[in-house]
Design a protein around this motif. Sequence first.
Motif: not given
Lengths: 235, 225
Positions: A5-13, A15-21, A53-54, A207-210
């Motif tokens: 749920t709402k997975l976010v992953k950042r490496f520094g600045a 963002t790779i995954l943006r609120g993935l469900n 996960p971030s 970064g999202q399931i579309v």
Amino acid sequence: MIEVTKLVKRFGAKTILRGLNFTVQPGEFVALLGPNGAGKTTFLRILASLSRPSLGVVRIAGYNLPAQAAAVRRRLGVVSHQPLLYGDLTAAENLAFYADLYDLPQPARRIEEVLRLVGLANRHRDLVRTFSRGMQQRLAIARAVLHNPEVMLFDEPYTGLDQDASEMLDTVLKNVATQGPHAVVMTSHDLARAENLATRFDVLSRGQIVASATPAQLGSNNLLTFYKQALEKAA
Amino acid sequence: MKNPYLRAVWAVFRKDLAAEFRSRELIPAMLVFAVLVVLIFYFALELDVKARTAITAGALWVTFSFAGTLGLNRTMSAEKDQGCLDGLLLAPLDRSAIYFGKFFSNLAFMLIVEVIVIPAYSLLYNINLFNRGLLLVTLLGSVGYVAVGVLLASMSVQTRTRDVLLPVLLFPLVLPVIVAAVKASGGFLAADAFTEISPWLNLLLVYDIIFLAAAFMVFDYVVEE
């Protein structure tokens, strides 16, 4: 089996995954499709507890990541495009090593079983560095299923395999997926193989399931058309 | 072994030794390198017998440190190259077990090299190094060196500049071990009173304990992305 749920992953600045469900039920085989850089490998590494996960919630087999990572790892089997095997050990020694790490009871019997499952029983005394890429990948699958995991993660398992080896891997994957109520997530660029194996197709982009569809929902479209339409919509 | 933690430590240790004795990549490279360093010191100081005797402790520890770095770099990059580090990290156990398995295997490699280098050095320099005190210092110094080395090698192996990064990170941090080991070794070779040597031995012992405990606590964070 898998709830994200709402997975976010950042490496520094970045963002790779943006609120993935994302959810996977027991018995489902989900093919995770997407272009290079969409975040498929990052997502699978988070599910495998190899990356934190971030933000967001990740639950696998009822356990939270990263807090209960050891319990999750006991229920996970992972196959990536690298075999995660030691070339200077034999096939049986590699499996015995992992059996020790997983603290398996009666490891010798289980090793024999999984070697038979992947068709390498007669090569168990050979050094892994003498194996072809296809044989190494079959042994990698044996390593991944050694502890009877409930959740299987496959990250581009066909990378570097020729046609014959890929077909053999298809058979092995089908055997593995049908042994028990596994939940399987596989990333792949090989749409034809994914269409043949999976019970659901999810498209990951930016970064999202579309988009998500079952084989029945594809209707007259083939997977390639669905995939292209999903990426066009997301663009 | 019934305890799963100890079983994992033993499995990693045994696997590293089995792979090394089959491939013979690491120990011969460390050994050749160590003997070459000893020979370079020998020829560089050939004319000055006094200097040769005085620098024995320093020359020995420079040799052990350089050969040790070579081993640490190789043993961790072998894990990374085939993706095996991920295989280890996927195991459902306290990850410090992986650290201790790696610690014992690297310590074994370093001790094997030292067991061969010390007699070679004795022969070349005509100095008796078979001194119980010196052997104790060698063991304590190697434990400290490998304790920090495995931890830092696990970090540096994740970077592209790992071969350069490990010595750059390792040598400043391991300096107290090297200094204490050189001082204590020199003290034993010069037959100094034990009261003069014991502070250096205590420093080595405390360093070993602190860094083994620190590695036990932080290894999980070091290897995770």
